[in-house]
Design an enzyme around this catalytic site. Sequence first.
Site, PDB file in Angstrom:
ATOM      1  N   SER A 165     -46.839 -62.097 -73.785  1.00 54.59           N
ATOM      2  CA  SER A 165     -45.751 -62.888 -73.902  1.00 54.59           C
ATOM      3  C   SER A 165     -45.113 -61.497 -72.797  1.00 54.59           C
ATOM      4  O   SER A 165     -44.087 -61.694 -72.239  1.00 54.59           O
ATOM      5  CB  SER A 165     -44.110 -63.660 -73.943  1.00 54.59           C
ATOM      6  OG  SER A 165     -44.364 -62.831 -75.773  1.00 54.59           O
ATOM      7  N   SER A 186     -48.983 -60.384 -78.210  1.00 54.33           N
ATOM      8  CA  SER A 186     -47.500 -60.108 -77.053  1.00 54.33           C
ATOM      9  C   SER A 186     -47.150 -59.023 -77.446  1.00 54.33           C
ATOM     10  O   SER A 186     -46.223 -59.093 -75.591  1.00 54.33           O
ATOM     11  CB  SER A 186     -46.714 -61.067 -77.228  1.00 54.33           C
ATOM     12  OG  SER A 186     -47.109 -63.108 -77.344  1.00 54.33           O
ATOM     13  N   LYS A 226     -36.740 -57.163 -73.325  1.00 58.53           N
ATOM     14  CA  LYS A 226     -37.653 -58.781 -73.336  1.00 58.53           C
ATOM     15  C   LYS A 226     -36.219 -59.696 -73.143  1.00 58.53           C
ATOM     16  O   LYS A 226     -35.446 -59.885 -73.784  1.00 58.53           O
ATOM     17  CB  LYS A 226     -38.867 -58.924 -74.111  1.00 58.53           C
ATOM     18  CG  LYS A 226     -39.107 -60.261 -74.130  1.00 58.53           C
ATOM     19  CD  LYS A 226     -40.772 -59.750 -75.304  1.00 58.53           C
ATOM     20  CE  LYS A 226     -41.766 -61.021 -75.215  1.00 58.53           C
ATOM     21  NZ  LYS A 226     -42.853 -61.213 -76.320  1.00 58.53           N
TER      22      LYS A 226
END
Length: 465
Positions: free
Chosen positions: A156, A180, A81
């Site tokens: 996210s 997220s 990520k």
Amino acid sequence: MSALSVDSTARELVAAVRGRAISARELLDLHLARIAERNPELNAIVSLDEERARAGAAAADEALASGEAVGPLHGLPFAFKDTHAVGGWPTTYGSPLFVDHVPEADELLVERVRRAGVVVVGKTNVPEFAAGSHTFNTVFGLTRNPVDPSRSAGGSSGGAACALASGMVPLADGSDMGGSLRNPASFCGVVGLRPSLGRVPEWPLYNQWESTSVGGPMARNVGDLALLLSVMAGPDPRTPQALRDPAAAFAEPLAGSLVGLRVALSTDLGGAFEVDHEVAAVVEGSGAAFTAGGSSVSAAHPDLVEADDTFRTLRAWHLQAKFGRLLAEHPGSFKQSLADNIRLGETLSGADVARAYTQRTALSEQMRHFFTSYDVLVLPTSQVPPFPADQEYPSAINGRPMATYLDWMRASYLITVTGCPAISVPAGLTADGLPVGIQIVAPHGGERRLLEVAAAFEAATGQPV
């Protein structure tokens, strides 16, 4: 072993590399081909570096050939990520302020996953500073849903969920403050776990005692997720709140059952949020799978009336503490919704923050008592199915307006401030074929039982395992 492909489980692929049925180089080639096929449209993986990935795969093959001890993820392609620092790789946080940022060292989560033997191919796309559950930024652009590219992949960890679902990577890491890990898992039809506070320690942090955001694993099935959790979890002397349980406990085969399970099921936590009618129908329908498996299912929910104020207060306080100075120096370099949330933190008093932590303590106690009567709580992961990608957030649910970019995420963020682990598991589809996940919540520290329940539900509903 059946024919290997990018859609094989991570456990199959690891076993194949170890057993010399496929080399790390060949496995990388399969995934790079899928990335070339799907990523131009979906935009899930950013900062792709094929040359460095090929060097990593070659090194993985050489290590195996030399007889070296190798890690539990040896040879698997992996993209971290883009909010997680990877030493020597661009880490932009989705912000134009960090477009040229290259960290010198790995953060702890990355350190553990890399040590387990992955071959790094790049990063996965995020919203700006991971704020919001729709993945877009001015650095790399918009990530689209792999099931329907006109829709959002969530966020996210939207790039991670999209890359997983489309076969670009076999496993993914993420982080979760208000959903997220869970929301994009629901949107993309994969599995995402928000662990208990302290289960996956993070370092370095600007505040080791701030605990609304946690790192965690994502996968296409619960067994693969358990494998990744076994790499991420475990104590570290740099992280004072880390749970002490050995990480290896999560790698064992999951042999869960739904028989005798006491399930509390709620579509809206007693009216705490609006939920799309199709999503509510999938959640209600999941109760039938639990019942058929031998569970006792009751319409019940904990009293989380203070959770909304608690989360919003702590979120604003956290964002202001972390980004307030940066916003003051670069006021035109933040998206408006994030800038507004940071500035909201400037209005908070010490009494406001103290109230939020007092409420959070009460919420933890509420959940502890609730779980003396029930083993798990089942509710929606997201209040809506994947929404159009050209919207920043859903403007309304069932005709009810959403005033802010947080309103539609209550189903996840109300659970955040309880400190309990929560997993999103695919549970059904809308009439348009869009994925819908259910969120299963367990007592703090109960990841092993939670994974077993999720695996049993996965098997009962015919999901691939």
